[in-house]
Design an enzyme around this catalytic site. Sequence first.
Site, short mmCIF file in Angstrom:
data_model
loop_
_atom_site.label_atom_id
_atom_site.label_comp_id
_atom_site.label_asym_id
_atom_site.label_seq_id
_atom_site.Cartn_x
_atom_site.Cartn_y
_atom_site.Cartn_z
N LYS A 45 0.34 -0.96 0.30
CA LYS A 45 0.07 -0.22 0.36
C LYS A 45 0.73 1.43 -0.43
O LYS A 45 0.74 1.84 -0.10
CB LYS A 45 -1.29 0.11 1.05
N HIS A 107 7.12 -7.60 -1.92
CA HIS A 107 6.69 -6.67 -1.08
C HIS A 107 7.20 -7.50 0.09
O HIS A 107 7.39 -7.45 1.25
CB HIS A 107 5.46 -6.62 -0.24
N SER A 137 -4.63 2.83 4.69
CA SER A 137 -4.70 2.65 3.48
C SER A 137 -4.51 1.08 3.49
O SER A 137 -5.38 0.03 2.65
CB SER A 137 -3.61 2.69 1.81
P1 A3P Z 1 -5.06 4.77 -1.07
O1 A3P Z 1 -5.40 3.92 0.05
O2 A3P Z 1 -4.26 5.85 0.09
O3 A3P Z 1 -5.84 5.43 -1.53
P2 A3P Z 1 0.07 -0.31 -3.49
O4 A3P Z 1 0.00 -0.22 -4.90
O5 A3P Z 1 1.20 -0.17 -2.76
O6 A3P Z 1 -1.50 -1.80 -3.26
O7 A3P Z 1 -0.92 1.13 -3.41
C1 A3P Z 1 -2.32 1.60 -3.02
C2 A3P Z 1 -2.70 3.21 -2.98
O8 A3P Z 1 -1.89 3.74 -4.09
C3 A3P Z 1 -4.10 2.93 -2.82
O9 A3P Z 1 -3.83 4.15 -1.89
C4 A3P Z 1 -3.81 4.11 -3.69
O10 A3P Z 1 -5.32 4.70 -3.91
C5 A3P Z 1 -2.83 4.78 -4.44
N1 A3P Z 1 -2.27 5.38 -5.48
C6 A3P Z 1 -2.62 4.27 -6.93
N2 A3P Z 1 -1.78 4.98 -8.11
C7 A3P Z 1 -2.17 6.06 -7.71
C8 A3P Z 1 -1.87 7.91 -8.20
N3 A3P Z 1 -1.77 7.44 -9.41
N4 A3P Z 1 -1.99 8.54 -7.29
C9 A3P Z 1 -2.28 8.72 -6.20
N5 A3P Z 1 -2.08 7.29 -5.06
C10 A3P Z 1 -1.99 6.25 -6.30
#
Ligand code: A3P
Length: 293
Positions: A45, A107, A137
Amino acid sequence: MDSTLRPELFDFHGVMMTHFFTDNWNNYQNFQARPDDILIATYPKAGTTWVSYILDLLYFGQTSTDRNKSIPIYERVPFLEIDIPGLDKGKDLADNLTTSPRLIKTHLPVQFVPKSFWEQNCRIVYVARNAKDNMVSFYHFDRMSKLQPESGEWSSFFQRFLDGKMLFGSWYDHVNGWWKKKETYSKLHYMFYEDLVENTGGEIAKLCSFLGKSASTGEIETLSGSVQFDNMKKDKMANYSTFPEMDAKISPFMRKGKVGDWKNHFTVAQNKAFDEDYKKKMTDPTLQFRTEI
Ligand code: A3P
């Protein structure tokens, strides 16, 4: 698979894991990296999908538009250690990639990374996100993904995060372990989610320089526009809506994409407890996070 059965966490060489990420351990530990492989490493996340998408577009966006339209990001950038019944193992997907370079996601905490990546001197991009937003998140992700242990109530999740009893271990150990690695391994680019939100183009330019890739200001601007949250949220190939074990009705994968959403979740007392505990755990003054921008 029986999706009602959420996996349990257990201690695996000192790190909390679930069997989906240890069943294939022997196999993925023997993964044969190539010198041009690029490993995208993160605590869950922290912005993994975002950086995966950026790198994928950077390398393959111009030449292969079909790829962008028809292959989900989790297949373009395989998740090395994942092994879920009914889906291809991440290690096999990575082995079968025909692209050059191969983009691979993990991860794993730094001490679990298969040795071949170090031997081949691969480039590694590590993305870190401030603990408060990372925790929030993660909480919503555990609610919506049946591959995750039950989130439980927010207050117990909060405590579990502080105790480091999360899938892939403690956030504190993860970000510090990778940060320390930079001292001895030069092909590691350590970046922050908050910087990427604040200045996407600037961070893409830094990535290009680390990767030895030339991109014009115009190209960086275009890419930076395509990877903004609202665009990725709409893109079925990036938003995990095609992934069977996630329920976007509970919480979408592309949830908010903000810095500071923790303020909507932490109570005043939790914030105080968090800050006191954080000071004790995060003693390296060279590693600084921003919880607001
Ligand atoms: P949130 O849950 O705070 O919205 P991962 O890809 O490591 O699982 O992380 C997911 C997090 O990255 C989520 O956070 C998601 O919304 C955010 N995320 C993914 N793409 C994004 C983007 N283009 N801009 C900002 N945040 C992004």
